[in-house]
Write a protein that holds these residues in place. Structure first.
Motif, PDB file in Angstrom:
ATOM      1  N   PRO A  41       0.886  -1.321   0.093  1.00 37.01           N
ATOM      2  CA  PRO A  41      -0.034  -0.040   0.118  1.00 37.01           C
ATOM      3  C   PRO A  41       0.769   1.406  -0.012  1.00 37.01           C
ATOM      4  N   ALA A 209      -7.645   1.340  -6.350  1.00 31.53           N
ATOM      5  CA  ALA A 209      -8.283   0.299  -5.121  1.00 31.53           C
ATOM      6  C   ALA A 209      -7.854   1.209  -3.786  1.00 31.53           C
ATOM      7  N   ARG A 211      -8.104   0.608   0.531  1.00 30.30           N
ATOM      8  CA  ARG A 211      -8.249  -0.075   1.748  1.00 30.30           C
ATOM      9  C   ARG A 211      -8.980   0.712   2.722  1.00 30.30           C
ATOM     10  N   ALA A 243      -4.116  -7.710  -2.547  1.00 24.28           N
ATOM     11  CA  ALA A 243      -4.551  -6.902  -1.257  1.00 24.28           C
ATOM     12  C   ALA A 243      -3.737  -7.173  -0.096  1.00 24.28           C
ATOM     13  N   TYR A 249     -12.553  -3.240   0.429  1.00 20.01           N
ATOM     14  CA  TYR A 249     -11.783  -2.137  -0.227  1.00 20.01           C
ATOM     15  C   TYR A 249     -13.033  -1.238  -1.169  1.00 20.01           C
ATOM     16  N   THR A 267     -17.764  -1.790  -3.770  1.00 21.28           N
ATOM     17  CA  THR A 267     -17.143  -2.114  -2.560  1.00 21.28           C
ATOM     18  C   THR A 267     -16.850  -3.707  -2.660  1.00 21.28           C
TER      19      THR A 267
END
Length: 272
Positions: A41, A209, A211, A243, A249, A267
């Motif tokens: 991330p 995307a 989180r 992920a 997410y 979602t």
């Protein structure tokens, strides 16, 4: 996101050619490199690897301006295009609504400018996705607040279908924590498959995307690209995503058809 906002994006990215994020970089062979670790991330810190995102003008009206300073402390003025733009700016409310993806213009002194990208008073997180000349691609993020915001919207329930402007987009595939997973989006319009999508940011779709827990920004990559002799212009658009953790997410798919860019929002729940 409204269609007219996307037209603004188009105008910006015609001026600044760049690439495509959330699906950035290495992630897809064939595009310029991107952040290390497809599932890592990004976008939670305003500073990384000596580069810092510094907001300047923030307000409900007028321009949003900001600078990115480099390891020497001076504003960065030289950038490499990535996915048909010099910089991608993603702005989203902290509750994951009000998503906007725009392409600011760069002044000679290193100041970035963009018409108001905010969707009214609220708490926001802004992501700057870019590659300075001689450096690795980065996504920096910063919290911004426009006073007077209303109560947060609840995160929509997970769904495999989204509609926007008469288009229905269906998602097949599931995010999986720690493993690459294919996500295929099928686009139809008034019930008919859309097989003539137009290229947008060097692909037939661009996916961001985030989180839900902390708004970490994930890099995903599309399979193929326009003109490669293999990738069809719809109705299916496939990406690979990793992920980093299980949980919810929010996915934002930008696609272009009929000379307008639209965003389908989902979602999705990543399994362990």
């Amino acid at each position: 996101m409204n269609t007219h906002q996307h037209h603004d994006h188009e105008q910006h990215h015609q001026q600044h050619q760049h690439e495509q994020h959330a699906g950035h970089g290495d992630h897809h062979a064939g595009h310029g490199g991107h952040h290390a670790g497809h599932g890592a991330p990004q976008g939670l810190a305003a500073s990384d690897q000596g580069y810092t995102l510094i907001p300047e003008t923030v307000g409900p009206e007028g321009e949003f301006t900001f600078r990115i300073t480099g390891p020497d402390g001076a504003p960065v003025t030289a950038y490499e295009p990535q996915h048909e733009a010099l910089l991608h700016l993603i702005v989203v409310r902290r509750d994951l609504s009000g998503y906007r993806h725009v392409h600011p213009t760069l002044d000679a002194d290193g100041t970035w400018r963009v018409a108001n990208p905010f969707d009214g008073p609220a708490a926001y997180h802004a992501y700057a996705d870019f590659k300075a000349v001689g450096a690795a691609p980065l996504t920096l993020g910063v919290d911004l607040t426009l006073p007077g915001g209303s109560a947060a919207h609840p995160l929509p329930e997970a769904s495999a279908t989204a509609t926007v402007d008469g288009y229905t987009v269906t998602l097949a595939g599931q995010l999986t924590a720690g493993a690459a997973a294919p996500l295929t989006f099928t686009v139809t319009h008034d019930g008919a498959p859309v097989a003539d999508l137009q290229p947008y940011l060097a692909a037939y779709g661009h996916l961001v995307a985030l989180r839900a827990a902390d708004l970490a920004y994930l890099h995903v990559h599309p399979n193929g690209e326009p003109g490669d002799g293999v990738t069809a212009p719809g109705p299916e658009i496939t990406f690979h995503a990793v992920a980093p953790t299980a949980g919810p997410y929010r996915l934002y798919l930008d696609f272009k058809h009929g000379d307008a860019v639209r965003t389908a929002e989902f979602t999705a729940l990543a399994g362990a």
